[in-house]
Design a protein around this motif. Structure first.
Motif, short mmCIF file in Angstrom:
data_model
loop_
_atom_site.label_atom_id
_atom_site.label_comp_id
_atom_site.label_asym_id
_atom_site.label_seq_id
_atom_site.Cartn_x
_atom_site.Cartn_y
_atom_site.Cartn_z
N VAL A 19 14.28 -49.59 20.54
CA VAL A 19 13.07 -50.08 21.21
C VAL A 19 13.41 -51.37 21.97
O VAL A 19 14.06 -52.25 21.44
N GLY A 20 13.00 -51.43 23.22
CA GLY A 20 13.30 -52.59 24.06
C GLY A 20 14.64 -52.54 24.73
O GLY A 20 14.94 -53.37 25.57
N ASN A 21 15.48 -51.55 24.36
CA ASN A 21 16.82 -51.45 24.95
C ASN A 21 17.04 -50.16 25.73
O ASN A 21 17.66 -50.18 26.78
N ASP A 22 16.59 -49.05 25.19
CA ASP A 22 16.84 -47.74 25.80
C ASP A 22 15.54 -46.94 25.89
O ASP A 22 14.64 -47.12 25.07
N GLY A 23 15.50 -46.05 26.85
CA GLY A 23 14.35 -45.15 26.98
C GLY A 23 14.83 -43.71 27.04
O GLY A 23 15.85 -43.41 27.68
N TYR A 24 14.13 -42.81 26.36
CA TYR A 24 14.48 -41.40 26.34
C TYR A 24 13.22 -40.57 26.55
O TYR A 24 12.18 -40.85 25.95
N SER A 25 13.32 -39.56 27.38
CA SER A 25 12.24 -38.60 27.58
C SER A 25 12.86 -37.21 27.56
O SER A 25 14.02 -37.03 27.95
N TRP A 26 12.10 -36.23 27.13
CA TRP A 26 12.57 -34.85 27.19
C TRP A 26 12.46 -34.32 28.61
O TRP A 26 11.49 -34.59 29.30
N SER A 27 13.45 -33.57 29.06
CA SER A 27 13.32 -32.82 30.30
C SER A 27 12.80 -31.44 29.93
O SER A 27 12.71 -31.10 28.75
N SER A 28 12.48 -30.63 30.91
CA SER A 28 11.99 -29.28 30.62
C SER A 28 13.13 -28.30 30.37
O SER A 28 12.90 -27.17 29.98
N ALA A 29 14.37 -28.73 30.58
CA ALA A 29 15.53 -27.86 30.42
C ALA A 29 16.00 -27.79 28.96
O ALA A 29 15.78 -28.72 28.19
N THR A 30 16.64 -26.71 28.61
CA THR A 30 17.23 -26.55 27.28
C THR A 30 18.65 -26.00 27.40
O THR A 30 19.03 -25.48 28.44
N THR A 31 19.41 -26.10 26.33
CA THR A 31 20.75 -25.53 26.29
C THR A 31 20.67 -24.11 25.74
O THR A 31 19.63 -23.67 25.27
N GLU A 32 21.79 -23.39 25.77
CA GLU A 32 21.82 -22.05 25.20
C GLU A 32 21.45 -22.04 23.74
O GLU A 32 20.83 -21.12 23.24
N GLY A 33 21.83 -23.08 23.01
CA GLY A 33 21.54 -23.17 21.59
C GLY A 33 20.13 -23.63 21.27
O GLY A 33 19.76 -23.75 20.11
N GLY A 34 19.33 -23.94 22.30
CA GLY A 34 17.96 -24.35 22.08
C GLY A 34 17.75 -25.85 21.99
O GLY A 34 16.63 -26.31 21.82
N ASP A 35 18.83 -26.64 22.07
CA ASP A 35 18.67 -28.08 22.08
C ASP A 35 17.99 -28.51 23.37
O ASP A 35 18.08 -27.84 24.39
N GLY A 36 17.32 -29.64 23.33
CA GLY A 36 16.67 -30.16 24.52
C GLY A 36 17.60 -31.08 25.29
O GLY A 36 18.51 -31.68 24.74
N LEU A 37 17.35 -31.18 26.58
CA LEU A 37 18.10 -32.10 27.42
C LEU A 37 17.22 -33.29 27.73
O LEU A 37 16.02 -33.15 27.93
N ASP A 38 17.82 -34.47 27.78
CA ASP A 38 17.02 -35.68 27.96
C ASP A 38 17.21 -36.32 29.32
O ASP A 38 18.12 -35.98 30.07
N LEU A 39 16.32 -37.22 29.62
CA LEU A 39 16.43 -38.19 30.71
C LEU A 39 16.49 -39.53 29.99
O LEU A 39 15.68 -39.80 29.11
N ASN A 40 17.45 -40.37 30.33
CA ASN A 40 17.59 -41.62 29.58
C ASN A 40 17.96 -42.78 30.48
O ASN A 40 18.46 -42.60 31.58
N PHE A 41 17.66 -43.99 30.00
CA PHE A 41 18.00 -45.19 30.76
C PHE A 41 18.20 -46.37 29.82
O PHE A 41 17.73 -46.37 28.68
N ASP A 42 18.92 -47.34 30.32
CA ASP A 42 18.97 -48.67 29.72
C ASP A 42 19.02 -49.66 30.87
O ASP A 42 18.74 -49.29 32.01
N SER A 43 19.35 -50.90 30.62
CA SER A 43 19.30 -51.91 31.68
C SER A 43 20.34 -51.70 32.78
O SER A 43 20.20 -52.26 33.87
#
Length: 64
Positions: A18-42
């Motif tokens: 918290v306060g350092n990184d941000g993560y959001s889910w994208s609508s895409a998934t992998t073959e195994g069903g894991d989710g793909l993220d959108l992420n950022f830091d400073s």
């Protein structure tokens, strides 16, 4: 400290980065069903890292 929301850890449920990184889910998934993220830091803006869906990343509606 930035307004970065961080994420909720899959094992402990604790808030992390918290306060350092941000993560959001994208609508895409992998073959195994894991989710793909959108992420950022400073210094970085990225996408496409695979994570199990039990991680508590935020959801953001970017278009309808």
């Amino acid at each position: 400290m930035s307004p970065a929301p961080g994420y909720r850890h899959r094992d402990t449920g604790a808030l992390s980065s918290v306060g350092n990184d941000g993560y959001s889910w994208s609508s895409a998934t992998t073959e195994g069903g894991d989710g793909l993220d959108l992420n950022f830091d400073s210094e970085y803006l990225g996408s496409g890292d695979a994570h199990h869906r039990v991680y508590g990343f935020q959801l953001r509606c970017l278009s309808e």
